[in-house]
Enzyme design. Structure first.
Site, PDB file in Angstrom:
ATOM      1  N   CYS A  94      45.618  47.737  35.039  1.00 50.19           N
ATOM      2  CA  CYS A  94      44.730  46.595  34.786  1.00 50.19           C
ATOM      3  C   CYS A  94      43.734  46.875  33.650  1.00 50.19           C
ATOM      4  O   CYS A  94      44.139  46.923  32.501  1.00 50.19           O
ATOM      5  CB  CYS A  94      44.036  46.176  36.073  1.00 50.19           C
ATOM      6  SG  CYS A  94      43.510  44.461  36.030  1.00 50.19           S
ATOM      7  N   ARG A 131      40.919  32.900  37.165  1.00 52.86           N
ATOM      8  CA  ARG A 131      41.322  34.306  37.252  1.00 52.86           C
ATOM      9  C   ARG A 131      42.727  34.368  37.853  1.00 52.86           C
ATOM     10  O   ARG A 131      43.110  33.497  38.651  1.00 52.86           O
ATOM     11  CB  ARG A 131      40.374  35.104  38.164  1.00 52.86           C
ATOM     12  CG  ARG A 131      39.116  35.570  37.493  1.00 52.86           C
ATOM     13  CD  ARG A 131      38.362  36.576  38.349  1.00 52.86           C
ATOM     14  NE  ARG A 131      38.940  37.925  38.296  1.00 52.86           N
ATOM     15  CZ  ARG A 131      38.758  38.784  37.290  1.00 52.86           C
ATOM     16  NH1 ARG A 131      38.074  38.381  36.224  1.00 52.86           N
ATOM     17  NH2 ARG A 131      39.269  39.995  37.315  1.00 52.86           N
ATOM     18  N   HIS A 195      47.502  46.434  41.183  1.00 51.96           N
ATOM     19  CA  HIS A 195      46.656  47.260  42.035  1.00 51.96           C
ATOM     20  C   HIS A 195      47.354  47.419  43.394  1.00 51.96           C
ATOM     21  O   HIS A 195      48.444  46.877  43.599  1.00 51.96           O
ATOM     22  CB  HIS A 195      45.318  46.551  42.282  1.00 51.96           C
ATOM     23  CG  HIS A 195      44.453  46.407  41.084  1.00 51.96           C
ATOM     24  ND1 HIS A 195      43.778  47.448  40.498  1.00 51.96           N
ATOM     25  CD2 HIS A 195      44.150  45.307  40.357  1.00 51.96           C
ATOM     26  CE1 HIS A 195      43.073  46.999  39.465  1.00 51.96           C
ATOM     27  NE2 HIS A 195      43.286  45.707  39.357  1.00 51.96           N
TER      28      HIS A 195
HETATM   29  N1  GLN Z   1      38.079  43.188  33.433  1.00 50.11           N
HETATM   30  C1  GLN Z   1      39.505  42.986  33.203  1.00 50.11           C
HETATM   31  C2  GLN Z   1      39.932  41.525  33.469  1.00 50.11           C
HETATM   32  O1  GLN Z   1      39.213  40.795  34.101  1.00 50.11           O
HETATM   33  C3  GLN Z   1      40.312  43.929  34.083  1.00 50.11           C
HETATM   34  C4  GLN Z   1      40.130  43.672  35.579  1.00 50.11           C
HETATM   35  C5  GLN Z   1      40.722  44.763  36.465  1.00 50.11           C
HETATM   36  O2  GLN Z   1      40.818  45.934  36.102  1.00 50.11           O
HETATM   37  N2  GLN Z   1      41.090  44.381  37.735  1.00 50.11           N
HETATM   38  O3  GLN Z   1      41.007  41.129  33.035  1.00 50.11           O
END
Ligand code: GLN
Length: 261
Positions: A94, A131, A195
């Protein structure tokens, strides 16, 4: 034989228990009787490209990424490039994945310049945008093996011609929610949005990374397979819970020999 792991920014980039990937790599090596050494590299710590053969960098929010990016490129960049070019394995999840590309354009503020190890870039559509959150199931390009995990990112990642995806998101969004691609691979460098942590339920990828790392130091080694009965059951349950149907699953051995404690 020794598996030498370098855990990058364990204190800064460790969302959703991503450090569990390092634990998984270490335990699976120990179950095979392979010695393990884990070095942690935090902000300002130099990295020796010859001291480790497997590098891990986890996820993080934009704020942590903003702190890590200049150090990743400046302090650690030349050594990481040298190690990756020489065949070291890298797993980036990520936020760490995004920083292996050319740049990450966060929701606000200047672009974060990445390592450029993976031919990709990432753009956050801006504050208030949707998101990408949820369970995800990926079917590997080519061999068709399955990865299960959880994704939570605002950034949308787009691959360039020198990067190939790990696979296709058959459930969930993957890199950008549009082209169905998930992750990126170059040599033994793997980036992914999964994740979970990723590796406990996806032992085939843990073993690919381990084999690549050991081959760099010891030449053509073959990893003894582990039973992985529980791992396959957990991955199957996760895939079904995520809504994936009709997946062929590599059969786990009927009798899982007792594992050393
Ligand atoms: N901050 C980055 C995003 O929002 C990565 C998020 C994360 O590592 N879960 O895309």
């Amino acid at each position: 034989m020794e598996l030498r792991i370098c855990h990058l920014y364990p204190d800064l980039l460790n969302l959703y228990g991503d450090r569990g990937n390092v634990t998984t790599l270490a335990r699976r090596a120990q179950w095979r009787g392979i010695a393990v050494r884990v070095i942690e590299a935090r902000l300002d710590d130099p990295v020796d490209p010859d001291a480790s053969d497997l590098f891990f960098i986890g996820g993080g929010e934009d704020r942590q990424q903003r702190l890590a990016a200049p150090d990743l490129c400046g302090v650690k960049g030349p050594a990481l490039r040298e190690a990756a070019q020489a065949g070291a394995a890298v797993l980036a999840v990520c936020g760490g994945y995004q920083l292996l590309g050319h740049y990450y354009r966060p929701a606000g503020g200047p672009d974060l310049i990445g390592l450029g190890l993976l031919d990709l870039h990432t753009v956050h559509p801006g504050p208030g945008s949707r998101r990408i959150i949820g369970n995800i199931v990926v079917k590997e390009t080519g061999a068709g093996r399955i990865l299960v995990g959880f994704e939570n990112h605002g950034g949308r990642t787009y691959l360039g011609p020198k990067a190939r995806p790990i696979g296709t998101a058959i459930v969930g969004s993957g890199n950008n929610g549009a082209d169905r691609k998930e992750g990126a691979v170059w040599k033994s460098v793997y980036g992914t949005y999964l994740h979970g942590p990723l590796l406990p339920k996806n032992p085939w990828l843990a073993d690919e990374l381990t084999a690549a790392a050991l081959r760099r130091r010891y030449g053509d080694i073959v990893l003894e397979p582990l039973p992985d009965l529980e791992e396959h059951r957990a991955a199957t349950a996760a895939a079904i819970r995520a809504g994936a149907r009709g997946l062929a699953w590599p059969g786990a051995r009927a009798q899982a020999p007792e594992r050393p404690a």
